[in-house]
Write a protein that holds these residues in place. Structure first.
Motif, PDB file in Angstrom:
ATOM      1  N   GLU A 204      11.439 -16.859  -2.227  1.00  0.00           N
ATOM      2  CA  GLU A 204      11.912 -17.243  -0.898  1.00  0.00           C
ATOM      3  C   GLU A 204      10.764 -17.497   0.079  1.00  0.00           C
ATOM      4  O   GLU A 204      10.975 -18.114   1.115  1.00  0.00           O
ATOM      5  CB  GLU A 204      12.811 -16.141  -0.329  1.00  0.00           C
ATOM      6  CG  GLU A 204      14.034 -15.849  -1.166  1.00  0.00           C
ATOM      7  CD  GLU A 204      15.012 -17.011  -1.169  1.00  0.00           C
ATOM      8  OE1 GLU A 204      15.177 -17.660  -0.117  1.00  0.00           O
ATOM      9  OE2 GLU A 204      15.597 -17.279  -2.237  1.00  0.00           O
TER      10      GLU A 204
ATOM     11  N   PRO B  44       8.441  -2.360  -1.083  1.00  0.00           N
ATOM     12  CA  PRO B  44       9.427  -2.702  -0.055  1.00  0.00           C
ATOM     13  C   PRO B  44      10.786  -2.948  -0.706  1.00  0.00           C
ATOM     14  O   PRO B  44      10.863  -3.359  -1.870  1.00  0.00           O
ATOM     15  CB  PRO B  44       8.879  -3.994   0.554  1.00  0.00           C
ATOM     16  CG  PRO B  44       7.426  -3.973   0.242  1.00  0.00           C
ATOM     17  CD  PRO B  44       7.317  -3.282  -1.081  1.00  0.00           C
ATOM     18  N   ASP B  45      11.841  -2.708   0.054  1.00  0.00           N
ATOM     19  CA  ASP B  45      13.166  -2.853  -0.541  1.00  0.00           C
ATOM     20  C   ASP B  45      13.933  -4.077  -0.058  1.00  0.00           C
ATOM     21  O   ASP B  45      15.102  -4.236  -0.372  1.00  0.00           O
ATOM     22  CB  ASP B  45      13.998  -1.591  -0.317  1.00  0.00           C
ATOM     23  CG  ASP B  45      14.078  -1.195   1.143  1.00  0.00           C
ATOM     24  OD1 ASP B  45      13.541  -1.923   1.990  1.00  0.00           O
ATOM     25  OD2 ASP B  45      14.674  -0.147   1.431  1.00  0.00           O
ATOM     26  N   ASP B  46      13.254  -4.954   0.686  1.00  0.00           N
ATOM     27  CA  ASP B  46      13.922  -6.174   1.115  1.00  0.00           C
ATOM     28  C   ASP B  46      12.894  -7.285   1.349  1.00  0.00           C
ATOM     29  O   ASP B  46      11.690  -7.053   1.304  1.00  0.00           O
ATOM     30  CB  ASP B  46      14.761  -5.946   2.365  1.00  0.00           C
ATOM     31  CG  ASP B  46      13.948  -5.510   3.570  1.00  0.00           C
ATOM     32  OD1 ASP B  46      12.699  -5.497   3.496  1.00  0.00           O
ATOM     33  OD2 ASP B  46      14.562  -5.189   4.598  1.00  0.00           O
ATOM     34  N   LEU B  47      13.406  -8.471   1.608  1.00  0.00           N
ATOM     35  CA  LEU B  47      12.543  -9.642   1.801  1.00  0.00           C
ATOM     36  C   LEU B  47      11.572  -9.440   2.960  1.00  0.00           C
ATOM     37  O   LEU B  47      10.379  -9.710   2.842  1.00  0.00           O
ATOM     38  CB  LEU B  47      13.415 -10.878   2.042  1.00  0.00           C
ATOM     39  CG  LEU B  47      12.699 -12.216   2.146  1.00  0.00           C
ATOM     40  CD1 LEU B  47      12.019 -12.565   0.837  1.00  0.00           C
ATOM     41  CD2 LEU B  47      13.682 -13.304   2.527  1.00  0.00           C
ATOM     42  N   GLY B  48      12.068  -8.918   4.077  1.00  0.00           N
ATOM     43  CA  GLY B  48      11.214  -8.677   5.229  1.00  0.00           C
ATOM     44  C   GLY B  48      10.126  -7.657   4.939  1.00  0.00           C
ATOM     45  O   GLY B  48       9.007  -7.759   5.431  1.00  0.00           O
ATOM     46  N   GLY B  49      10.461  -6.680   4.118  1.00  0.00           N
ATOM     47  CA  GLY B  49       9.477  -5.667   3.736  1.00  0.00           C
ATOM     48  C   GLY B  49       8.327  -6.280   2.955  1.00  0.00           C
ATOM     49  O   GLY B  49       7.167  -5.921   3.165  1.00  0.00           O
ATOM     50  N   TRP B  50       8.633  -7.212   2.064  1.00  0.00           N
ATOM     51  CA  TRP B  50       7.573  -7.870   1.306  1.00  0.00           C
ATOM     52  C   TRP B  50       6.739  -8.772   2.212  1.00  0.00           C
ATOM     53  O   TRP B  50       5.544  -8.937   2.004  1.00  0.00           O
ATOM     54  CB  TRP B  50       8.136  -8.658   0.121  1.00  0.00           C
ATOM     55  CG  TRP B  50       8.404  -7.753  -1.033  1.00  0.00           C
ATOM     56  CD1 TRP B  50       9.618  -7.327  -1.488  1.00  0.00           C
ATOM     57  CD2 TRP B  50       7.433  -7.112  -1.864  1.00  0.00           C
ATOM     58  NE1 TRP B  50       9.450  -6.466  -2.529  1.00  0.00           N
ATOM     59  CE2 TRP B  50       8.127  -6.317  -2.795  1.00  0.00           C
ATOM     60  CE3 TRP B  50       6.041  -7.127  -1.913  1.00  0.00           C
ATOM     61  CZ2 TRP B  50       7.474  -5.554  -3.758  1.00  0.00           C
ATOM     62  CZ3 TRP B  50       5.390  -6.367  -2.880  1.00  0.00           C
ATOM     63  CH2 TRP B  50       6.108  -5.594  -3.779  1.00  0.00           C
TER      64      TRP B  50
ATOM     65  N   ALA C 196      11.148 -11.931  -3.947  1.00  0.00           N
ATOM     66  CA  ALA C 196      10.810 -12.235  -2.548  1.00  0.00           C
ATOM     67  C   ALA C 196       9.927 -13.473  -2.470  1.00  0.00           C
ATOM     68  O   ALA C 196      10.080 -14.305  -1.574  1.00  0.00           O
ATOM     69  CB  ALA C 196      10.120 -11.037  -1.901  1.00  0.00           C
TER      70      ALA C 196
ATOM     71  N   PRO D 111      10.882  -7.185  -7.797  1.00  0.00           N
ATOM     72  CA  PRO D 111      11.223  -7.434  -6.385  1.00  0.00           C
ATOM     73  C   PRO D 111      10.228  -8.363  -5.680  1.00  0.00           C
ATOM     74  O   PRO D 111      10.630  -9.192  -4.862  1.00  0.00           O
ATOM     75  CB  PRO D 111      11.208  -6.053  -5.742  1.00  0.00           C
ATOM     76  CG  PRO D 111      11.147  -5.067  -6.839  1.00  0.00           C
ATOM     77  CD  PRO D 111      10.678  -5.777  -8.060  1.00  0.00           C
TER      78      PRO D 111
END
Length: 120
Positions: free
Chosen positions: A34, A92-98, A31, A27
Motif C-alpha cells: 500500500e 506495528p499492527d497497522d498500516l499507519g504503524g508501519w 503494508a 505485515p
C-alpha cells in the motif's frame, strides 16, 4: 561420525526466522503493498543486511544463510537490551504503524525480505 550440532543450529535459526517472518515480514510486506516508499525503505534495509553478512562476516560462505541471519537478528535484539534504549522490536499492527516504524522494526522486516530473496 555425524554431529547434530550444526543441524540443530540450523533448525533453531530457521525457527527464529519463521517467527520473525510472521511478526515482521508478512505485515511489513502487506503494508509495503500500500505504501511504495515503505517498500523502498525495506529494500534498502535488506541490501544493508546482505552487505553486512557478505562483506562483514569472515568465511560467511561456509555458514548457512539462515544461521547468519538468525545470528544477526539475535545480535540486534541483544544490543537493544544491552543499551536499554526505548527502541522496541515489536512489529506495528497497522498500516499507519508501519509508516511510522522505527529503525529496528524496519531492519527486522528487511532481514525477512533478504531471507525470502535468498530462499533461506
Amino acid at each position: 561420525m555425524f554431529s547434530l550440532g550444526p543441524a540443530l543450529l540450523e533448525v533453531s535459526a530457521r525457527r527464529i526466522l519463521t517467527r520473525l517472518h510472521a511478526t515482521h515480514g508478512v505485515p511489513a510486506l502487506a503494508a509495503a503493498a500500500e505504501m511504495p516508499a515503505l517498500l523502498a525503505t525495506l529494500d534498502q534495509h535488506a541490501a544493508a543486511v546482505r552487505d553486512i553478512l557478505e562483506f562483514g562476516v569472515e568465511e560467511s560462505t561456509t555458514v548457512p544463510a539462515s544461521v547468519l541471519l538468525a545470528g544477526y537478528v539475535r545480535g540486534l535484539l541483544d544490543e537493544v537490551e544491552a543499551t536499554a534504549t526505548a527502541m522496541t522490536g515489536s512489529a506495528p499492527d497497522d498500516l499507519g504503524g508501519w509508516a511510522r516504524a522505527g529503525w529496528l522494526q524496519l531492519r527486522l522486516a528487511g532481514v525477512c525480505l533478504h531471507a525470502s530473496r535468498q530462499a533461506v
